[in-house]
Design a protein around this motif. Structure first.
Motif, mmCIF file in Angstrom:
data_model
loop_
_atom_site.group_PDB
_atom_site.id
_atom_site.type_symbol
_atom_site.label_atom_id
_atom_site.label_comp_id
_atom_site.label_asym_id
_atom_site.label_seq_id
_atom_site.Cartn_x
_atom_site.Cartn_y
_atom_site.Cartn_z
ATOM 1 N N SER A 82 0.805 -1.327 0.448
ATOM 2 C CA SER A 82 0.445 0.004 -0.299
ATOM 3 C C SER A 82 0.992 1.110 0.345
ATOM 4 O O SER A 82 1.783 0.711 0.550
ATOM 5 N N PHE A 84 0.881 4.670 1.554
ATOM 6 C CA PHE A 84 0.415 5.654 2.682
ATOM 7 C C PHE A 84 0.569 6.561 2.775
ATOM 8 O O PHE A 84 1.888 7.636 2.653
ATOM 9 N N SER A 85 -0.060 8.072 3.203
ATOM 10 C CA SER A 85 0.612 9.587 4.100
ATOM 11 C C SER A 85 1.121 9.040 4.418
ATOM 12 O O SER A 85 1.065 7.665 5.459
ATOM 13 N N ASN A 87 1.866 10.642 8.838
ATOM 14 C CA ASN A 87 0.946 10.749 9.416
ATOM 15 C C ASN A 87 2.427 11.509 11.094
ATOM 16 O O ASN A 87 2.181 10.356 11.786
ATOM 17 N N GLY A 92 0.410 6.977 7.585
ATOM 18 C CA GLY A 92 -1.299 7.574 8.250
ATOM 19 C C GLY A 92 -2.206 6.398 7.579
ATOM 20 O O GLY A 92 -2.234 5.733 8.258
ATOM 21 N N GLY A 93 -2.510 7.029 6.307
ATOM 22 C CA GLY A 93 -3.695 6.185 6.223
ATOM 23 C C GLY A 93 -3.218 5.840 4.543
ATOM 24 O O GLY A 93 -2.389 6.391 4.329
ATOM 25 N N PRO A 94 -3.871 4.615 4.520
ATOM 26 C CA PRO A 94 -3.609 4.106 2.611
ATOM 27 C C PRO A 94 -4.158 4.836 1.624
ATOM 28 O O PRO A 94 -5.058 6.021 2.413
ATOM 29 N N MET A 95 -3.231 5.375 0.542
ATOM 30 C CA MET A 95 -3.774 6.250 -0.405
ATOM 31 C C MET A 95 -4.218 5.120 -1.448
ATOM 32 O O MET A 95 -5.144 6.065 -2.514
ATOM 33 N N THR A 97 -4.424 0.862 -2.723
ATOM 34 C CA THR A 97 -3.614 -0.542 -2.084
ATOM 35 C C THR A 97 -3.543 -1.753 -2.544
ATOM 36 O O THR A 97 -4.718 -1.788 -3.944
ATOM 37 N N TYR A 130 5.585 10.297 2.399
ATOM 38 C CA TYR A 130 5.409 8.914 2.118
ATOM 39 C C TYR A 130 5.345 7.429 2.200
ATOM 40 O O TYR A 130 6.896 8.173 2.234
#
Length: 188
Positions: A82, A84-85, A87, A92-95, A97, A130
């Motif tokens: 994945s 990810f951003s 954080n 952080g969160g997946p952008m 996958t 990232y």
């Protein structure tokens, strides 16, 4: 006159489009080689272990591909990679996958370089960090490979055990990120 104006506008538009399409991050050694040193992740007994590695984006761009060195050890040959951003210095969160089923080759001394083609083309902002994150589904052991021998110090990698907080580790991972530049808005 009309031809001159059209040519002028075309040249002006080209001047505002960065000519930097292609690789924006690459930790492979020359010839797409990488270390045989393993960085295991997966499900070991009752422990779920996932890893991520950071990279910095040099300019605004749109993700096209991720190439990553992976190897299969045992269990179901199913995993995700994945984007990810960031954080606060950890994933952080997946952008986007990518699901890999029966794609990763068995580990002998090396695995294989897997190419993941983006379908979402997420926008990556220049000067921003990232993460590439890898994890498995089920009782599987997989391997990612270090980029250099010995692993390059100072490269940010993180791991998480059983969904707990990300823990930073200073080593490298063999992967490459390619992207297309995002055209600058024109004033016309």
């Amino acid at each position: 006159m009309v031809k001159s104006c059209c040519l002028g506008f075309a040249l002006l538009a080209l001047m505002h489009t960065p000519a930097r399409a292609g690789v924006i991050y690459n930790s492979f050694m020359p010839g797409d080689t990488y270390s045989h040193t393993l960085g295991d992740f997966g499900r070991f007994g009752g422990t779920d272990y996932k890893e991520a590695a950071a990279f910095m984006v040099p300019y605004d761009c749109s993700l096209t591909t991720i190439d990553i060195a992976l190897g299969y050890e045992n269990g179901p040959n199913v995993m995700t990679v994945s984007l990810f951003s960031d954080n606060g210095g950890v994933p952080g969160g997946p952008m986007e996958t990518f699901l890999l089923t029966n794609v990763v080759q068995p580990v002998v001394t090396h695995g294989s370089i897997i190419t993941l083609n983006s379908t979402l083309d997420p926008i990556l902002m220049g000067g921003t960090q990232y993460w590439i994150e890898v994890e498995v589904a089920g009782p599987t052991a997989m391997t990612l490979f270090h980029a250099t021998i010995p692993p390059a110090p100072g490269t940010t990698r993180a791991y998480s055990i059983d969904g707990g907080p990300w823990v930073l580790d200073k080593s490298d991972m063999a992967f490459r990120v390619s992207a297309d530049p995002v055209p600058e808005p024109s004033g016309f």
